[in-house]
Design a protein around this motif. Structure first.
Motif, short mmCIF file in Angstrom:
data_model
loop_
_atom_site.label_atom_id
_atom_site.label_comp_id
_atom_site.label_asym_id
_atom_site.label_seq_id
_atom_site.Cartn_x
_atom_site.Cartn_y
_atom_site.Cartn_z
N TYR A 193 0.79 -1.10 0.03
CA TYR A 193 0.04 0.04 -0.02
C TYR A 193 0.92 1.29 -0.03
CZ TYR A 193 -3.47 3.68 1.52
OH TYR A 193 -4.06 4.39 1.55
N ASN B 217 3.83 0.62 2.63
CA ASN B 217 3.63 -0.34 3.87
C ASN B 217 2.98 -1.85 3.14
OD1 ASN B 217 1.57 -1.43 5.92
ND2 ASN B 217 3.06 -0.03 7.04
N THR C 56 0.62 -4.24 4.36
CA THR C 56 -0.49 -4.19 5.70
C THR C 56 -0.54 -5.74 5.84
OG1 THR C 56 -2.26 -4.22 3.79
CG2 THR C 56 -1.48 -2.15 4.65
N ASP D 167 4.26 -1.73 12.17
CA ASP D 167 4.03 -1.01 10.92
C ASP D 167 4.93 -0.98 9.71
OD1 ASP D 167 1.78 -0.43 12.04
OD2 ASP D 167 1.96 1.79 12.89
N VAL E 170 -0.49 -8.84 10.71
CA VAL E 170 -1.12 -7.68 10.28
C VAL E 170 -0.62 -6.46 11.01
CG1 VAL E 170 -3.21 -5.98 10.34
CG2 VAL E 170 -3.54 -8.57 9.90
N THR F 151 -0.75 -2.97 10.18
CA THR F 151 -1.90 -2.04 10.61
C THR F 151 -2.74 -2.12 9.50
OG1 THR F 151 -1.99 0.46 11.05
CG2 THR F 151 -0.30 -0.15 9.36
N GLN G 88 -5.13 0.47 8.55
CA GLN G 88 -5.04 1.65 7.78
C GLN G 88 -3.88 2.58 7.91
OE1 GLN G 88 -8.61 4.10 8.14
NE2 GLN G 88 -8.22 4.76 6.29
N PRO G 89 -2.55 2.25 7.36
CA PRO G 89 -1.24 2.91 7.78
C PRO G 89 -1.51 4.21 7.60
CG PRO G 89 -1.08 1.73 5.96
CD PRO G 89 -2.48 1.32 6.26
N ALA H 111 -7.04 1.06 2.94
CA ALA H 111 -5.86 0.04 3.18
C ALA H 111 -6.43 -1.22 2.60
CB ALA H 111 -5.55 0.09 4.45
N TYR I 20 -7.14 -5.20 3.49
CA TYR I 20 -7.59 -5.52 4.62
C TYR I 20 -8.41 -6.82 4.09
CZ TYR I 20 -9.67 -7.28 8.94
OH TYR I 20 -10.19 -7.90 10.07
#
Length: 306
Positions: A60, A147, A149, A162, A258, A260, A262-263, A269, A271
């Motif tokens: 992401y 990132n 996720t 993170d 996981v 995070t 919603q970084p 994000a 999921y």
């Protein structure tokens, strides 16, 4: 974060432009399409596949990146796809292959008894892994520019944080750069790279003349368009195999650690509903927005900014 994003964009543009000018001038001096320029142009065509491997790896990018419209075909697989990705791909794979070839030559000078082909493959694998590990971990940890996720915990660095990074991404890039290093560095007794030699032999077989002189001339005059297309096909086959591996990894459902949900607060994000191993227990792992796969945003998510 914005500083590192624009630092990445600026360095990429500078490296791409300088390398292209150097390779074109060299090709013009030699009056032919060189293997280095052909590989450079071929890897430029790979950028559209970034969305596929990012979809498989839950990559992401920060919404602060200048990015493609999220509704475009293929691009819509992931939340954000930076505009300069094709240029990044070009220098990453071309640069990695050239560095791998240089490392192989350095090793062979000191160990001349080693097999050339195996040395090129090993050097490309090493450079690809190291190159990816340095670049990614810098921009994940220091820059926060992208990132992962969700990762596969047993093969992840800093899993559940993170800044988690899947070590298998480095191997994937190594497995892409390794064969490209081999094709770029391997030469026959006439100094031709493998693709040029193969095209020359194919063209000779298609000619009715059996003259040895004509055959040699044919090998030297392989059409630049056919040569470039051959490189484009090869790089797509190699990287397509790696992308398929990531799709299989995604379908397997093992990337459940996981970092995070919603970084980046100003964007959606990745999921998946099958997450079973939340990383940081203090992070709320309830979906703030489902992935692009189902296309149904959560009503509680604030509108995207920028």
């Amino acid at each position: 974060m914005r500083f590192w994003i624009w630092f990445n964009v600026t360095v990429t543009l500078a490296l791409f432009t300088a390398t292209l000018v150097f390779l074109v001038r060299r090709a013009l001096r030699e009056g032919r399409l060189t293997a280095e320029l052909a590989l450079f142009l071929a890897t430029l065509t790979l950028g559209w596949m970034e969305a596929v491997i990012d979809w498989g790896g839950f990559v992401y990018y920060s919404p602060d990146w200048p990015h493609f419209p999220e509704s475009w075909p293929v691009v819509r697989l992931i939340p954000v796809l930076p505009l300069h990705i094709p240029l990044c791909y070009t220098w990453f794979f071309w640069g990695g292959s050239v560095m791998g070839r240089g490392l192989a030559r350095w090793v062979l000078v000191r160990r001349p008894g080693l097999p050339i082909g195996a040395t090129l493959l090993a050097a490309g694998l090493f450079v690809g892994f190291a190159f990816d590990a340095v670049v990614e971990n810098f921009f994940i940890v220091v820059g926060g520019a992208w990132n992962y996720t969700q990762v596969w915990g047993p093969l992840a660095l800093r899993g559940g944080t993170d800044t988690q990074w899947p070590v298998y991404m480095g191997f994937a890039m190594g497995l892409t750069i390794s064969p490209l290093t081999y094709l770029l560095g391997k030469r026959n007794d006439r100094g031709e790279d493998l693709l040029a030699a193969w095209l020359g032999r194919a063209r000779e077989r298609s000619r009715s003349s059996g003259s040895g002189t004509a055959g040699a001339a044919t090998r030297r005059q392989v059409g630049w368009a056919r040569y470039l297309v051959a490189w484009i096909i090869v790089v797509h086959v190699i990287y397509g195999a790696v992308s398929l591996g990531y799709a299989v990894l995604r379908w397997s459902g093992v990337q459940t650690t996981v970092g995070t949900v919603q970084p980046y607060p100003n964007g959606p994000a990745w999921y998946d509903d099958d997450v079973t191993e939340p990383g940081d227990p203090s992070v709320n792992t309830e979906p703030t927005q489902k992935s692009v796969d189902d296309g149904v945003p959560d009503e509680n998510v604030p509108p995207k900014v920028g």
